[in-house]
Design a protein around this motif. Structure first.
Motif, PDB file in Angstrom:
ATOM      1  N   PHE A 194      11.572   7.479   3.984  1.00 48.26           N
ATOM      2  CA  PHE A 194      11.174   8.882   4.841  1.00 48.26           C
ATOM      3  C   PHE A 194      12.339   9.894   4.481  1.00 48.26           C
ATOM      4  N   GLU A 195      13.321   9.463   4.627  1.00 42.81           N
ATOM      5  CA  GLU A 195      14.579  10.685   4.314  1.00 42.81           C
ATOM      6  C   GLU A 195      14.401  11.184   3.143  1.00 42.81           C
ATOM      7  N   ILE A 196      14.029  10.359   1.920  1.00 43.17           N
ATOM      8  CA  ILE A 196      13.806  11.164   0.629  1.00 43.17           C
ATOM      9  C   ILE A 196      12.576  11.654   0.333  1.00 43.17           C
ATOM     10  N   ASN A 197      11.658  11.685   1.235  1.00 42.39           N
ATOM     11  CA  ASN A 197      10.074  12.193   1.324  1.00 42.39           C
ATOM     12  C   ASN A 197       9.266  11.155   0.387  1.00 42.39           C
ATOM     13  N   TYR A 198       9.430  10.128   0.422  1.00 43.65           N
ATOM     14  CA  TYR A 198       8.588   8.930  -0.221  1.00 43.65           C
ATOM     15  C   TYR A 198       7.312   8.751   0.682  1.00 43.65           C
ATOM     16  N   SER A 234       9.640   5.706 -11.043  1.00 46.84           N
ATOM     17  CA  SER A 234      11.262   5.475 -11.211  1.00 46.84           C
ATOM     18  C   SER A 234      12.055   4.568 -10.466  1.00 46.84           C
ATOM     19  N   GLU A 235      11.440   4.225  -9.146  1.00 49.76           N
ATOM     20  CA  GLU A 235      11.687   3.474  -8.322  1.00 49.76           C
ATOM     21  C   GLU A 235      11.267   2.110  -8.268  1.00 49.76           C
ATOM     22  N   ILE A 236      10.526   1.877  -9.209  1.00 51.08           N
ATOM     23  CA  ILE A 236       9.887   0.365  -9.366  1.00 51.08           C
ATOM     24  C   ILE A 236      10.859  -0.745  -9.348  1.00 51.08           C
ATOM     25  N   TYR A 237      12.160  -0.597  -9.845  1.00 48.15           N
ATOM     26  CA  TYR A 237      13.043  -1.425  -9.912  1.00 48.15           C
ATOM     27  C   TYR A 237      13.941  -1.397  -8.942  1.00 48.15           C
ATOM     28  N   SER A 238      14.000  -0.450  -7.930  1.00 51.82           N
ATOM     29  CA  SER A 238      14.794  -0.058  -6.949  1.00 51.82           C
ATOM     30  C   SER A 238      14.399  -0.447  -5.537  1.00 51.82           C
ATOM     31  N   LEU A 239      14.227   0.897  -4.985  1.00 55.62           N
ATOM     32  CA  LEU A 239      13.846   0.857  -3.721  1.00 55.62           C
ATOM     33  C   LEU A 239      12.284   0.297  -3.392  1.00 55.62           C
ATOM     34  N   THR A 240      11.402   0.313  -4.454  1.00 52.69           N
ATOM     35  CA  THR A 240       9.900  -0.006  -4.201  1.00 52.69           C
ATOM     36  C   THR A 240      10.145  -1.853  -4.335  1.00 52.69           C
ATOM     37  N   SER A 290       0.877  -1.186  -0.061  1.00 56.99           N
ATOM     38  CA  SER A 290       0.119  -0.191   0.001  1.00 56.99           C
ATOM     39  C   SER A 290       0.902   1.153  -0.002  1.00 56.99           C
ATOM     40  N   ALA A 291       1.948   1.219   0.860  1.00 53.73           N
ATOM     41  CA  ALA A 291       2.837   2.434   0.962  1.00 53.73           C
ATOM     42  C   ALA A 291       3.285   2.735  -0.575  1.00 53.73           C
ATOM     43  N   THR A 292       4.046   1.598  -1.005  1.00 55.40           N
ATOM     44  CA  THR A 292       4.748   1.742  -1.945  1.00 55.40           C
ATOM     45  C   THR A 292       4.130   2.019  -3.245  1.00 55.40           C
ATOM     46  N   LYS A 293       2.815   2.247  -3.298  1.00 59.26           N
ATOM     47  CA  LYS A 293       2.127   2.429  -4.415  1.00 59.26           C
ATOM     48  C   LYS A 293       2.148   4.026  -4.717  1.00 59.26           C
ATOM     49  N   LYS A 294       2.507   4.581  -3.597  1.00 57.99           N
ATOM     50  CA  LYS A 294       2.707   6.030  -3.897  1.00 57.99           C
ATOM     51  C   LYS A 294       4.280   6.457  -4.074  1.00 57.99           C
TER      52      LYS A 294
END
Length: 121
Positions: A87-91, A33-39, A25-29
């Motif tokens: 959080f630190e990168i405001n996601y 560009s993050e789909i293959y990395s942090l997400t 739910s959180a990563t939907k937001k």
């Protein structure tokens, strides 16, 4: 051979599943560009927690089960680090961060206590 523990009845597994749902739910937001990395990374870490707990229940000895619980705990700390980064990168908002940080710390404590209980057996 039957498992010593039914993973579906373990509170730590159930909490892990809830964490996976909240992570998705959180990563939907997150930015596309993050789909293959942090997400992807935070989702895989979340999935690893209940998956390793479940897999560990199939092992024939407590020593082997503990190894899987240790991996689940490692994934929980990895997930927490990724949450901090998000959080630190405001996601994610501070409110979401505090809620999820509390949730993962509870899960970490539960896994640790469960490991201590199994070591005694």
């Amino acid at each position: 051979m039957a498992a010593k523990h039914n993973f579906r009845k373990l509170t730590i597994w159930k909490e892990g599943i809830e964490l996976v749902k909240e992570t998705y739910s959180a990563t939907k937001k997150f930015p596309k560009s993050e789909i293959y990395s942090l997400t992807s990374q935070i989702q895989r870490s979340a999935i690893s927690i209940p998956s390793n707990i479940a897999e560990g229940t199939s092992k024939s000895t407590n020593k082997h089960f503990l190894q899987y619980l240790e991996t689940a705990l490692g994934s929980a700390f990895e997930w927490e680090t990724q949450l901090i980064i998000a959080f630190e990168i405001n996601y994610i908002s501070e409110e979401s961060f505090k809620h999820l940080e509390n949730k993962i710390q509870i899960i970490q404590g539960m896994i640790t206590r469960f490991m201590e209980k199994i070591e005694i057996l």
